[in-house]
Design a protein around this motif. Structure first.
Motif, PDB file in Angstrom:
ATOM      1  N   PRO A  37      -0.825  -2.186 -58.789  1.00 32.65           N
ATOM      2  CA  PRO A  37      -1.796  -2.327 -57.681  1.00 32.65           C
ATOM      3  C   PRO A  37      -1.371  -3.380 -56.653  1.00 32.65           C
ATOM      4  N   THR A  38      -0.794  -4.478 -57.149  1.00 32.97           N
ATOM      5  CA  THR A  38      -0.381  -5.546 -56.241  1.00 32.97           C
ATOM      6  C   THR A  38       0.792  -5.108 -55.379  1.00 32.97           C
ATOM      7  N   GLU A  40       1.597  -2.068 -54.444  1.00 31.44           N
ATOM      8  CA  GLU A  40       1.103  -1.125 -53.431  1.00 31.44           C
ATOM      9  C   GLU A  40       0.350  -1.862 -52.329  1.00 31.44           C
ATOM     10  N   GLN A  41      -0.468  -2.823 -52.731  1.00 35.24           N
ATOM     11  CA  GLN A  41      -1.245  -3.579 -51.749  1.00 35.24           C
ATOM     12  C   GLN A  41      -0.324  -4.359 -50.813  1.00 35.24           C
ATOM     13  N   ARG A  44       1.499  -1.911 -48.417  1.00 34.34           N
ATOM     14  CA  ARG A  44       0.590  -1.371 -47.401  1.00 34.34           C
ATOM     15  C   ARG A  44       0.232  -2.442 -46.363  1.00 34.34           C
TER      16      ARG A  44
END
Length: 236
Positions: A37-38, A40-41, A44
């Protein structure tokens, strides 16, 4: 029109984005689901932060290609009437330039966004197939290399597409109905495009430029294409 100069510069600039992508991804343990998740964050957020830089970089490329297109038209029209030369020089290319700029910004931002999707897919694949975890981790660590290949393809394709789009805009303005398809004339020309060499193509009817997919495109407007349109100008 020669576009090797703008292409080299654009490629160099886009590779900076690819290297940054590699650095961001490799800052995390490869294949660690908890880090996904990190990662990808971060990617982005990086894509969004790129917006002003992407716009400035793309605008520089567009202006240089436009300058070269204007110079090429000056050669094409040397024997034409002064009135027609003036018409071509003052053709309204603003709308085409704005559309091209928006498309370039989207493509530049897609480099980190595509990397995020790739890391996501590979991480899930590693969870589902633990026997390939080591190989998958190595693939994740290649994110910068993969992003660089995409940067190269964008530069090679988009500089040529920009040149062809501006040529089309100016040609249509003076009543041109089409162009002669020209290849770079070397051994790297794909067979589909070799068959199109010397053929008259209407602007409103792009030919099949990739028989495998059936995709239609004008000269210089499909991935990796180095062909170019030689506009046919009405005599009157």
């Amino acid at each position: 029109m020669k576009t090797s100069g703008p292409e080299r510069l654009y490629r160099t600039q886009l590779r900076q984005v690819a290297r940054q992508v590699g650095g961001l991804v490799n800052g995390f343990p490869p294949g660690d689901p908890a880090a996904l998740p990190t990662i990808e964050q971060v990617l982005r957020a990086y894509a969004e932060a790129l917006t002003p830089w992407a716009a400035a970089t793309a605008q520089t490329m567009l202006r240089e290609v436009n300058r070269r297109d204007e110079a090429a038209w000056a050669e094409y029209t040397r024997e034409l009437s002064r009135a027609l030369r003036t018409e071509i020089r003052t053709a309204p290319t603003g709308a085409a330039m704005q559309a091209l700029l928006a498309e370039q910004v989207t493509l530049i931002k897609s480099i980190p966004l595509d990397a995020a999707q790739r890391v996501h897919r590979l991480t899930l694949e590693g969870i589902e197939n633990s026997t390939r975890a080591s190989a998958i981790s190595k693939e994740i660590q290649r994110s910068g290399e993969v992003a660089e290949s995409r940067a190269d393809l964008i530069a090679r394709t988009e500089v040529g597409r920009t040149a062809s789009t501006l040529t089309e805009a100016r040609a249509l303005h003076v009543g041109s109905e089409g162009y002669i398809w020209r290849t770079s004339g070397d051994s790297d020309v794909r067979e589909d495009h070799r068959e199109l060499e010397g053929k008259f193509i209407r602007w409103d009817s792009p030919p099949i430029a990739d028989k495998r997919t059936g995709r239609r495109a004008h000269a210089g407007c499909i991935y990796g294409c180095r062909c170019y349109p030689e506009p046919v100008i009405p005599e009157d």
